[in-house]
Design an enzyme around this catalytic site. Sequence first.
Site, PDB file in Angstrom:
ATOM      1  N   GLY A 355       0.827  -1.195   0.000  1.00 40.92           N
ATOM      2  CA  GLY A 355       0.000   0.000   0.000  1.00 40.92           C
ATOM      3  C   GLY A 355       0.859   1.242   0.000  1.00 40.92           C
ATOM      4  O   GLY A 355       2.091   1.176  -0.027  1.00 40.92           O
ATOM      5  N   CYS A 356       0.216   2.405   0.067  1.00 41.11           N
ATOM      6  CA  CYS A 356       0.980   3.655   0.011  1.00 41.11           C
ATOM      7  C   CYS A 356       1.788   3.885   1.279  1.00 41.11           C
ATOM      8  O   CYS A 356       2.734   4.673   1.291  1.00 41.11           O
ATOM      9  CB  CYS A 356       0.063   4.839  -0.260  1.00 41.11           C
ATOM     10  SG  CYS A 356      -1.135   5.156   1.045  1.00 41.11           S
ATOM     11  N   THR A 357       1.435   3.198   2.383  1.00 41.23           N
ATOM     12  CA  THR A 357       2.192   3.356   3.625  1.00 41.23           C
ATOM     13  C   THR A 357       3.124   2.182   3.895  1.00 41.23           C
ATOM     14  O   THR A 357       3.809   2.158   4.907  1.00 41.23           O
ATOM     15  CB  THR A 357       1.245   3.520   4.835  1.00 41.23           C
ATOM     16  OG1 THR A 357       0.425   2.348   4.925  1.00 41.23           O
ATOM     17  CG2 THR A 357       0.364   4.735   4.676  1.00 41.23           C
TER      18      THR A 357
END
Length: 382
Positions: A355-357
Amino acid sequence: MSSKNIIADVFLEVANAIESGDFGPKVRIGLTTLGSEHGVENLVKGAELAKSKLFDIVLIGPKVDTDLEIVEVNEESEMHKKMEELLDSKYIDACVTMHYNFPIGVSTVGRVLTPGRGKEMILATTTGTSATNRIEAMIRNAVYGISAAKSIGIKNPKVGILNVDGARQVEKFLKELQSNGYGIEFAESMRADGGCVMRGNDLLAGTPDVMVTDTLTGNLLMKVFSSFTTGGDFESQGFGYGPGVGEDYDRKIFIVSRASGSPVVANALKYAYEAVLGNVSDVARNEYADAKKAGLDNIIASLNAKKEDKGEAEEVKMPDKEVVTHQIAGVDIMELDDAVAALWKKGIYAESGMGCTGPIVLVNEAKGEEAAAHLKEAGFIA
């Protein structure tokens, strides 16, 4: 305590000393002057910039035209021997030097000025090796960073963990220490999703007082922070790579790079003075004692046991495929495949993703809570 408060205290100390005429016993900070890519003159200029009534500076190197004290050494091979001799005899209280080999278990805690907000931030760590196991090293780096921060007057430093490989495991173990009574305070990311795992934005803004990372990444960040305005060959910003800190390490040796310019050298000498006043070695010893009371040794032992147990991987049968749209964050990249396999063992189909994190485990929406509970029970998420 903020940097403004530290500076205010120093000015008050100076004012009181001037009024009374008593500056007390002088702290002596050494500076080795051979080995810089910018020459001896660059280092001497840094020492001249750092001159203060609060501490004396002792140059260790060739004779030069200066009012500062010089302990004359003309060979780089002899320079560190002389430095160690002066430290061990207590003639100097600390020393700023380059290219020093610390023992395993000791690494340096850097100090930068962030470009986003102009805030000081501790980087733990920037040279040396805290441990040969990456996760163990970063846990120790957190203790080192807290120790350095407290020694310069930050009473309750807020700690962030840089989002590098191993960050989620480090978060889990540091929070375990916290729940067992170790007094660590965590920073909150400036990004909307929050948490103590820091993003690149937090680096630029200086969100935490102490940013924990692996040493190689910390070294790279020090170089970028210190020379991003100069093209890379002249480090002009920050306080250098900092003191070598260890569980029971007493020599106060502070590192600058061969590319460090005179402004960084001057700040490194001031950093050394502050850490001597705060007795960084004793602070580290006390922090370690507190961390051990909270179970640090057990955590380290479990890490080493896990490393030894990783023999032949057990073959796990994949359950029937399902649509996976539910994301579970917080699993470390280094344990992502193991987390997926753990869910398969429980009969839950899962996939790994990014994911983006950071890393995520994907499961069916209807099994999200059950999967998260299994991962938490198995120690994959906090």
